[in-house]
Design an enzyme around this catalytic site. Structure first.
Site, mmCIF file in Angstrom:
data_model
loop_
_atom_site.group_PDB
_atom_site.id
_atom_site.type_symbol
_atom_site.label_atom_id
_atom_site.label_comp_id
_atom_site.label_asym_id
_atom_site.label_seq_id
_atom_site.Cartn_x
_atom_site.Cartn_y
_atom_site.Cartn_z
ATOM 1 N N ARG A 52 -7.731 0.211 -16.055
ATOM 2 C CA ARG A 52 -8.078 -0.063 -17.446
ATOM 3 C C ARG A 52 -9.515 0.385 -17.712
ATOM 4 O O ARG A 52 -10.287 0.572 -16.785
ATOM 5 C CB ARG A 52 -7.974 -1.557 -17.730
ATOM 6 C CG ARG A 52 -6.629 -2.176 -17.439
ATOM 7 C CD ARG A 52 -6.708 -3.660 -17.767
ATOM 8 N NE ARG A 52 -5.518 -4.392 -17.411
ATOM 9 C CZ ARG A 52 -5.296 -4.931 -16.225
ATOM 10 N NH1 ARG A 52 -6.190 -4.789 -15.264
ATOM 11 N NH2 ARG A 52 -4.195 -5.605 -15.984
ATOM 12 N N SER A 76 -5.537 -2.819 -22.623
ATOM 13 C CA SER A 76 -4.504 -3.619 -23.263
ATOM 14 C C SER A 76 -5.125 -4.411 -24.393
ATOM 15 O O SER A 76 -6.190 -5.009 -24.198
ATOM 16 C CB SER A 76 -3.889 -4.572 -22.245
ATOM 17 O OG SER A 76 -2.952 -5.395 -22.864
ATOM 18 N N ILE A 109 -3.809 7.458 -26.691
ATOM 19 C CA ILE A 109 -4.735 7.355 -27.824
ATOM 20 C C ILE A 109 -5.094 8.749 -28.346
ATOM 21 O O ILE A 109 -4.986 9.030 -29.550
ATOM 22 C CB ILE A 109 -5.993 6.564 -27.414
ATOM 23 C CG1 ILE A 109 -5.610 5.146 -26.963
ATOM 24 C CG2 ILE A 109 -7.009 6.541 -28.544
ATOM 25 C CD1 ILE A 109 -4.878 4.307 -27.988
ATOM 26 N N ALA A 151 4.013 -0.942 -20.572
ATOM 27 C CA ALA A 151 4.925 -0.462 -21.611
ATOM 28 C C ALA A 151 5.100 -1.443 -22.756
ATOM 29 O O ALA A 151 6.051 -1.376 -23.512
ATOM 30 C CB ALA A 151 6.293 -0.120 -21.004
ATOM 31 N N THR A 195 -4.513 6.066 -17.683
ATOM 32 C CA THR A 195 -4.084 4.706 -17.968
ATOM 33 C C THR A 195 -2.721 4.670 -18.664
ATOM 34 O O THR A 195 -1.929 3.759 -18.462
ATOM 35 C CB THR A 195 -5.148 4.035 -18.862
ATOM 36 O OG1 THR A 195 -6.430 4.294 -18.288
ATOM 37 C CG2 THR A 195 -4.936 2.550 -18.959
ATOM 38 N N LYS A 220 -4.671 -11.005 -19.175
ATOM 39 C CA LYS A 220 -4.107 -12.031 -20.036
ATOM 40 C C LYS A 220 -3.065 -12.833 -19.264
ATOM 41 O O LYS A 220 -2.558 -13.816 -19.729
ATOM 42 C CB LYS A 220 -3.470 -11.393 -21.269
ATOM 43 C CG LYS A 220 -4.499 -10.815 -22.218
ATOM 44 C CD LYS A 220 -3.890 -10.448 -23.553
ATOM 45 C CE LYS A 220 -2.880 -9.350 -23.471
ATOM 46 N NZ LYS A 220 -3.471 -8.039 -23.158
ATOM 47 N N HIS A 256 2.435 -5.217 -27.640
ATOM 48 C CA HIS A 256 2.068 -6.624 -27.840
ATOM 49 C C HIS A 256 2.064 -6.983 -29.326
ATOM 50 O O HIS A 256 1.947 -6.109 -30.183
ATOM 51 C CB HIS A 256 0.660 -6.894 -27.299
ATOM 52 C CG HIS A 256 0.514 -6.711 -25.823
ATOM 53 N ND1 HIS A 256 0.241 -5.502 -25.247
ATOM 54 C CD2 HIS A 256 0.593 -7.597 -24.803
ATOM 55 C CE1 HIS A 256 0.163 -5.648 -23.934
ATOM 56 N NE2 HIS A 256 0.376 -6.907 -23.636
ATOM 57 N N ILE A 291 -10.597 1.264 -24.667
ATOM 58 C CA ILE A 291 -9.211 0.971 -25.060
ATOM 59 C C ILE A 291 -8.427 0.540 -23.821
ATOM 60 O O ILE A 291 -8.039 1.355 -22.999
ATOM 61 C CB ILE A 291 -8.516 2.194 -25.697
ATOM 62 C CG1 ILE A 291 -9.408 2.830 -26.779
ATOM 63 C CG2 ILE A 291 -7.153 1.791 -26.261
ATOM 64 C CD1 ILE A 291 -9.711 1.982 -27.968
ATOM 65 N N VAL A 345 -13.629 18.827 -19.637
ATOM 66 C CA VAL A 345 -14.828 18.940 -20.467
ATOM 67 C C VAL A 345 -16.045 18.738 -19.573
ATOM 68 O O VAL A 345 -16.123 17.758 -18.827
ATOM 69 C CB VAL A 345 -14.801 17.904 -21.604
ATOM 70 C CG1 VAL A 345 -16.140 17.874 -22.351
ATOM 71 C CG2 VAL A 345 -13.663 18.217 -22.568
#
Lengths: 424, 519
Positions: free
Chosen positions: B345, B372, B24, B58, B52, B284, B61, B370, B200
């Site tokens: 996650r 899955s 991200i 990989a 993560t 899921k 989705h 953030i 940080v």
């Protein structure tokens, strides 16, 4: 790219098996034998085996691994066998076309009249024995640790736990100790040691290293580097007993949990494999199911003595030479399946094609047994029989027989171990 | 090593600071460089993609698994559509192999009080059609129902208990760490600076606006901060007083198998349809799917953990995964397992993405929660965050000098023999195979070490080249890779680490532990 070379025989792998096979093929009359090795030196795993115990059968002497290898390396050099080091076979097809690469020749192709597979084996990793936990630095297979210490001069750890009491694990327990590292203990999931008795005595007892039978590692701690492992006793089903778990601080976990014959190339070429050995199904000349492709040494099944690797290599080399020199004048005869009988895990060779010659059968028992007798039966007729005070799975057994001498057949060859009292 | 990556050379100011070098953070940084070169990425680990991003499945989705109306679903569906453009020029392959959702006999058990005809009507018609309708409503294109026979034609190894299916063709696979590395490198090509091993520790906030990022290597003045710190995003936000959300780490374990054994086992991603009540976990449900590079993977699990660093895998998790997939793929070869790993996650309590400018601290943008389908949503998340950044003052005019291409080094295993020979003639190191399981050559290792985001440890080399990723898991090549790292970095082999500080591969030279008065 240069023209495709067509040697009479290409041997893949230059460990004890490959060296022995190349020499035997040369000595049996082939002038154009080529030896391919992916490492930068000859000898395979032997150069890192600086302990002794090699050669007691072949040379009737006690040699170290490098000494044993050097004797063959010298002979290979004298015999004028073409050697290609740093050479990786990328592809092997069932029609014996080989694609290989090295820094000097680039990618090149070979179409030999015969091939001997001598790729050896690799070590089982932690995931293949499903050891849970983190994935830190400091988890290493015993053979890899041996190479690090003996060849690279590097210590994989200072305080080690060893899982598995196979010969490499036992030898590394001693090696690490001699190098000043501490070995907390050797843990073995079975209720008997996995290595040769002499190694249990010489590598553990002599150094007061504890052997914990019926134990396993159930967790690897440490995010960056191993900090500890949890060990536990196992029940009869080999499952850990949770209430026996105990945390052992260490910085290294050395795994000696089995070897797997390296048959990726064999599979590519369509060579039939034996699920029991993990290696090719071979006949008494070490001929595989693919015409002109032979195999020997640990790629066929994992041996515990290098001397026997050499013996299979010489058989394979001679077999390949005979195959090339006869140039298809002889059709391969039908094969008789060798049956693994009572208390026999597997037998190599698995097939007998030409019973008129003597055959050496190599096999392992399934479980330890006292006062036993090993036998080779051809159609029920006993052609070999030998008493043994003790048979154990780690100690491979050889039984020589001459199936052609049987009164009938052979239609069925069986290798078995029977208890002495069962006889009579 | 580029000068800006040396310790102690942090810039004194930057237009935009992105905290977190995951997929991200790197997506946002790369998109930001389309408008400005004044971008800094701070990553506490020794490489990008170390959290993560390196341990997910990989998957790109489609959005079919997300709840309607969530930000997750909206960004997932849009992100999936954007992906081909997003990865163009990066040199990372996106495979759209599709997802097969298998409806099985156990989706509705026989004792459910309905007639067999009703049950089969539900299983073979209503459920598949319902899935397709749900997907269409979410904007997912190309969904179609499959008969039992079509399911087997597509995936011959799935359970005979399959009765119907749905195929979702937009589902894709991409290597998450290769993508992250490529995005980071592409950002650097366009002027961004990536600082590894940089933690940080705080922010300077004055008059309700962010003024500087404080790190363990110094301070960077800035008026724009993106918090893409993954599982640590709540702690990072709290440091600035821009928090108000909680990340509760949830572990997911995956099993990875030898690709030579399993390459043909499933062709698409395969998941089993389960009613919400039948799911055992908050995942899921996961699936069986090839990786972008052809290894089959099973998983993941979903287990709440205390520790954000808990990337362990337990015996129970391994067993759970095997048990779960034994039904779907009955003949699956268990002994082809070569690796098992966990990722953590970063869910929030709301289980949805938290993306937005902080109301408390001007110039501070949270991109949190953030999980899955974060990988699939990355392009849409970056687009959304860029919109927010523009509003906060990031230049809006696209740069005319933006370089659209990140050159990817050649991979020996993917080249033709003619190409291989051309390279070997140029440099013989192209002909020296280091990792035999994955056919990786010395030159590829050297290239990785000297790449734009240099690989300075074993795992970093592994992620770029696949050394040690095969069936022997580095048994044959670890010391060779370590030796090359030492040589190229000019450090002793004993200073080579697995994945940064605290993870030395070797603890000393032979004989070094002797002496000290010992006999």
């Amino acid at each position: 790219m240069s023209a495709v070379r067509r040697p009479q025989c290409v041997v893949i792998g230059a460990g004890p098996a490959g060296l022995g096979a190349a020499l035997a093929a040369r000595e049996a009359g082939l002038s154009d034998v080529m030896l391919l090795e992916r490492d930068f030196e000859l000898g395979g795993i032997l150069p890192q085996c600086i302990h002794d115990g090699f050669g007691s059968i072949v040379f009737e002497q006690v040699l170290t691994g490098p000494q044993y290898a050097q004797r063959f390396i010298d002979r290979v050099e004298r015999a004028g066998i073409e050697v290609k080091l740093n050479t990786m076979v990328l592809e092997m097809r069932g029609d014996r076309r080989i694609t290989a690469v090295n820094p000097a020749d680039g990618v090149f192709e070979l179409e030999p009249s015969s091939i001997v597979l001598a790729m050896g084996c690799r070590e089982r990793t932690r995931h293949q024995v499903m050891i849970p936990g983190y994935r830190p630095a400091g988890v290493i297979c015993a053979g890899a640790a041996q190479r690090d210490i003996n060849i690279e001069g590097l210590m994989p750890g200072r305080r080690a736990v060893i899982l598995g009491s196979g010969d490499i694990g036992l030898i590394m327990a001693r090696r690490l100790t001699l190098e000043g590292a501490e070995v907390e203990g050797v843990y073995e999931i079975m209720d008997h040691p996995g290595g040769l008795t002499r190694n249990v005595v010489q590598c553990l007892h002599d150094y007061d290293i504890p052997l914990h039978l019926s134990h396993t590692v159930t967790f690897i701690h440490g995010r960056k580097r191993v900090e500890a492992v949890t060990v536990a006793r196992v029940g009869e089903d080999l499952k850990p007993l949770r209430d026996t778990e105990r945390r052992v601080p260490c910085d290294t976990l050395v795994l000696s949990v089995g070897l797997i014959p390296e048959n990726e190339l064999s599979k590519q070429a369509g060579v039939q494999l034996d699920p029991l050995t993990g290696g090719p199904v071979v006949d008494e000349t070490m001929h595989t199911s693919v015409e002109g492709i032979f195999a020997c040494g640990n790629v066929v099944c994992v041996f515990d003595l290098v001397d026997w690797v050499t013996q299979t290599a010489e058989t394979a080399g001679r077999g390949a030479a005979e195959y090339v020199l006869e140039a298809g004048r002889r059709k391969r005869g039908p094969a008789v399946r060798v049956t693994a009988g009572r208390n026999v895990k597997f037998v190599v060779p698995q097939l007998v094609r030409r019973p008129e010659r003597g055959v050496d059968f190599f096999f392992r028992v399934e479980h330890p047994e006292r006062a036993a007798r090993t036998r080779v039966l051809v159609d029920g007729e006993e052609l070999y029989s030998r008493k043994a005070k003790m048979v154990r799975p780690p100690e491979m057994i050889k039984a020589g027989a001459d199936p052609g001498k049987a009164a009938r057949g052979p239609e069925n060859v069986t290798v078995e171990v029977v208890a002495e009292e069962e006889e009579a | 090593m580029p000068a800006y990556m040396k310790p102690g050379e942090l810039p004194s100011r930057a237009g935009l600071v992105v905290v977190g070098g995951g997929v991200i953070g790197c997506s946002i940084a790369r998109e930001a460089t389309r408008f400005t070169s004044d971008v800094v990425v701070l990553e506490k680990e020794a490489d990008v993609a170390c959290g993560t991003s390196k341990a997910n499945n990989a998957e790109v989705h489609s959005g079919i698994g997300e709840d309607a109306g969530t930000l997750k679903q909206k960004l997932n569906v849009r992100g999936n559509r954007m992906y081909d453009d997003f990865v163009r020029g990066l040199g990372v392959e996106l495979k759209r192999q599709g997802l097969l959702i298998v409806v099985t006999q156990r989706a509705i058990p026989r004792d459910g009080g309905m007639s067999e005809d009703e049950r089969m009507e539900l299983l073979t018609r209503k459920i598949p059609e319902g899935i397709v309708a749900y997907g269409k409503n979410a904007g997912i294109e190309g969904l179609r129902t499959l008969s039992r026979e079509e399911v087997f034609r597509m995936e011959p190894n799935v359970t005979r208990e399959a009765v119907a299916g749905v195929f979702d063709p937009t589902y894709g696979l991409i290597s998450p760490y290769k993508l992250t590395i490529a995005l980071a490198e592409h950002a650097v090509i366009n002027g961004a600076r990536v600082f590894l091993n940089t933690t940080v520790t705080g922010f300077r906030v004055e008059d309700g606006a962010v003024r500087a990022v404080i790190t363990d290597r110094g301070e960077i003045e800035t008026s724009l901060v993106v918090n893409a710190a993954g599982v640590f995003a709540d702690e990072v936000a709290d440091m600035a007083g821009a928090g108000g959300f909680v990340i509760h780490p949830r572990k997911g374990a995956t099993l990875l198998f030898d690709r030579q054994v399993t390459a043909e086992y499933v062709r698409s991603s395969v998941a089993e349809f389960r009613l919400p009540g039948q799911r055992t976990t908050q995942s899921k449900g996961g699936g069986a799917m090839p990786t972008a590079e052809g290894n089959l993977q099973l998983g993941p699990t979903a287990i709440e953990v205390e520790d954000k660093y808990d990337t362990s895998i337990s015996a129970e998790e391994i067993e759970e995964i095997f048990e779960r997939f034994h039904y779907l793929l009955p003949d699956f070869p268990r002994d082809a397992l070569i690796s098992a790993f966990s990722g953590v996650r970063a869910p929030t309590l709301e289980e949805d993405f938290v993306i937005g400018a902080s109301e408390a601290v001007r110039g501070f943008v949270n991109v949190a929660g953030i999980q899955s389908p974060g990988l699939a949503s990355a392009p849409a998340i970056a687009e959304m965050v860029l919109g927010i950044l523009h509003d906060l003052g990031l230049p809006r005019e696209p740069r005319p000098d933006f370089d659209p291409v990140r050159p990817a080094p050649p991979k020996f295993s993917e080249l033709s023999n003619a190409e291989r020979n051309r390279l070997i003639r140029e440099d013989p190191r192209w002909g020296n195979v280091i990792c035999r399981c994955e056919t990786v050559t010395e030159m590829e290792v050297v290239n990785a070490i000297h790449s734009i985001i240099p690989a300075t440890n074993m795992d970093a080399v592994k992620r770029r080249t696949r050394t040690g990723m095969g069936r022997c898991q580095g048994g044959f090549c670890h010391n060779r890779v370590a030796a090359i790292l030492a040589r190229e970095l000019g450090i002793p082999v004993t200073a080579v680490t697995k994945d940064g500080e605290g993870s030395p591969v070797f603890l000393g030279a032979a004989k070094e532990f002797l002496g000290g008065g010992q006999a």
